[in-house]
Design a protein around this motif. Structure first.
Motif, short mmCIF file in Angstrom:
data_model
loop_
_atom_site.label_atom_id
_atom_site.label_comp_id
_atom_site.label_asym_id
_atom_site.label_seq_id
_atom_site.Cartn_x
_atom_site.Cartn_y
_atom_site.Cartn_z
N SER A 1 -14.58 30.00 -0.23
CA SER A 1 -14.41 28.70 -0.27
C SER A 1 -12.97 28.62 -0.02
N ALA A 2 -12.26 27.35 0.95
CA ALA A 2 -10.91 27.09 0.81
C ALA A 2 -10.00 28.17 1.46
N GLY A 3 -10.72 29.36 1.86
CA GLY A 3 -9.91 30.23 2.69
C GLY A 3 -9.18 31.32 1.88
N LEU A 4 -9.27 32.43 2.30
CA LEU A 4 -8.74 33.78 1.69
C LEU A 4 -7.46 33.53 1.09
N HIS A 5 -6.46 32.86 2.00
CA HIS A 5 -5.23 32.56 1.33
C HIS A 5 -4.97 31.92 0.20
N THR A 6 -5.87 30.88 -0.18
CA THR A 6 -5.86 30.05 -1.49
C THR A 6 -6.13 31.01 -2.74
N ILE A 7 -7.22 32.01 -2.58
CA ILE A 7 -7.20 33.02 -3.46
C ILE A 7 -5.99 33.91 -3.73
N LEU A 8 -5.61 34.44 -2.59
CA LEU A 8 -4.24 35.37 -2.73
C LEU A 8 -3.02 34.51 -3.45
N LYS A 9 -2.91 33.41 -3.06
CA LYS A 9 -1.84 32.68 -3.76
C LYS A 9 -2.22 32.43 -5.13
N GLU A 10 -3.41 31.97 -5.45
CA GLU A 10 -3.74 31.97 -6.91
C GLU A 10 -3.53 33.17 -7.90
N ALA A 11 -3.92 34.10 -7.18
CA ALA A 11 -3.80 35.59 -7.67
C ALA A 11 -2.34 35.83 -8.37
N LEU A 12 -1.44 35.38 -7.60
CA LEU A 12 -0.10 35.47 -7.98
C LEU A 12 0.46 35.14 -9.33
N SER A 13 -0.13 34.01 -9.56
CA SER A 13 0.08 33.16 -10.83
C SER A 13 -1.04 33.34 -12.06
N ASN A 14 -2.02 33.93 -11.38
CA ASN A 14 -3.34 34.00 -12.46
C ASN A 14 -3.71 35.24 -12.32
N PRO A 15 -3.34 36.24 -13.43
CA PRO A 15 -3.84 37.62 -13.06
C PRO A 15 -5.27 37.93 -13.57
N LYS A 16 -6.15 36.72 -13.89
CA LYS A 16 -7.60 36.67 -13.95
C LYS A 16 -8.26 36.05 -13.01
N SER A 17 -7.56 35.95 -11.78
CA SER A 17 -8.27 35.43 -10.68
C SER A 17 -9.63 36.12 -10.19
N LYS A 18 -10.44 35.03 -10.05
CA LYS A 18 -11.76 35.53 -9.49
C LYS A 18 -12.30 34.80 -8.06
N VAL A 19 -13.00 35.51 -7.31
CA VAL A 19 -13.56 35.02 -6.17
C VAL A 19 -14.89 35.15 -5.89
N GLU A 20 -15.54 34.17 -5.59
CA GLU A 20 -17.01 34.43 -5.09
C GLU A 20 -17.15 34.34 -3.78
N ILE A 21 -17.89 35.32 -3.01
CA ILE A 21 -18.02 35.67 -1.63
C ILE A 21 -19.60 35.22 -1.38
N ILE A 22 -19.96 34.29 -0.66
CA ILE A 22 -21.42 33.74 -0.53
C ILE A 22 -21.48 33.84 1.03
N PRO A 23 -22.14 35.01 1.65
CA PRO A 23 -22.30 35.19 3.31
C PRO A 23 -22.91 34.04 3.90
N ASP A 24 -22.88 34.05 5.01
CA ASP A 24 -23.91 33.16 5.81
C ASP A 24 -23.64 31.77 5.83
N LEU A 25 -22.48 31.29 5.27
CA LEU A 25 -22.21 29.74 5.07
C LEU A 25 -21.56 29.17 6.53
N ASP A 26 -21.88 28.37 7.23
CA ASP A 26 -21.17 27.91 8.19
C ASP A 26 -20.14 26.98 7.81
N ASN A 27 -19.97 26.42 6.91
CA ASN A 27 -19.12 25.48 5.91
C ASN A 27 -18.80 24.13 7.09
N LEU A 28 -19.97 23.71 7.63
CA LEU A 28 -19.70 22.77 8.33
C LEU A 28 -19.94 21.38 7.27
N ASN A 29 -19.35 20.37 7.89
CA ASN A 29 -19.73 19.35 7.25
C ASN A 29 -19.98 18.01 8.21
N GLU A 30 -20.36 17.10 8.05
CA GLU A 30 -20.30 15.91 9.12
C GLU A 30 -19.04 15.56 9.67
#
Length: 160
Positions: free
Chosen positions: A55-84
């Protein structure tokens, strides 16, 4: 398996991926909303799946992890992430989204050096598989970016 690429390789790979996607969707005979095969996603679904997984792209997780050593990411497969909104975007607007993603990705990569790629650890959760494990930024880039995007790009660019 970790590819152990250098930091600049990731941006070059993303540039190549986006070039291929742009060329595919810019073809005048391309219908980005036509499923690639029966019971498969269309190009629009593939694109937004890639830029918003996780969610919000891998780069957002990588950025957060630099300042938050307890960063977590949840990977949900098969979402097309489309909205209206995304279902109404034209090809030039989708290309703009890809270019924005690339610029944001590059900004985050610039915050890393090769040592940080290995030392920044992110707890990675795959709830549908029941797996939680610690992964380095490099491992996430190798698997969730290079391998994952490669697999989708193959589907998106093969002739049907």
């Amino acid at each position: 398996m970790t590819l152990h690429l250098q930091k600049n390789n990731y941006q070059s790979i993303l540039d190549a991926f986006i070039y291929s996607i742009r060329a595919t969707i810019s073809d005048s005979s391309c219908d980005i909303d036509l499923p690639l095969q029966t019971n498969e996603w269309n190009l629009r679904q593939h694109i937004y799946h890639l830029i918003d997984t996780p969610s919000a792209g891998l780069h957002t997780i990588l950025k957060e992890a630099l300042s938050n050593p307890k960063s977590k990411v949840e990977i949900i497969p098969d979402l097309d992430n489309l909205n209206e909104h995304r279902t109404r975007l034209s090809v030039p607007q989708i290309i703009s989204d890809l270019e924005d993603y690339s610029a944001s990705f590059q900004q985050v990569l610039n915050l890393y050096d090769d040592d940080k790629l290995d030392s920044v650890i992110i707890e990675t959760n795959f709830p549908k598989r029941g797996i939680t494990e610690d992964r380095s930024a490099r491992t996430l880039l190798d698997r969730l970016f290079v391998r994952h995007w490669s697999e989708h790009l193959y589907d998106m660019t093969r002739k049907h």
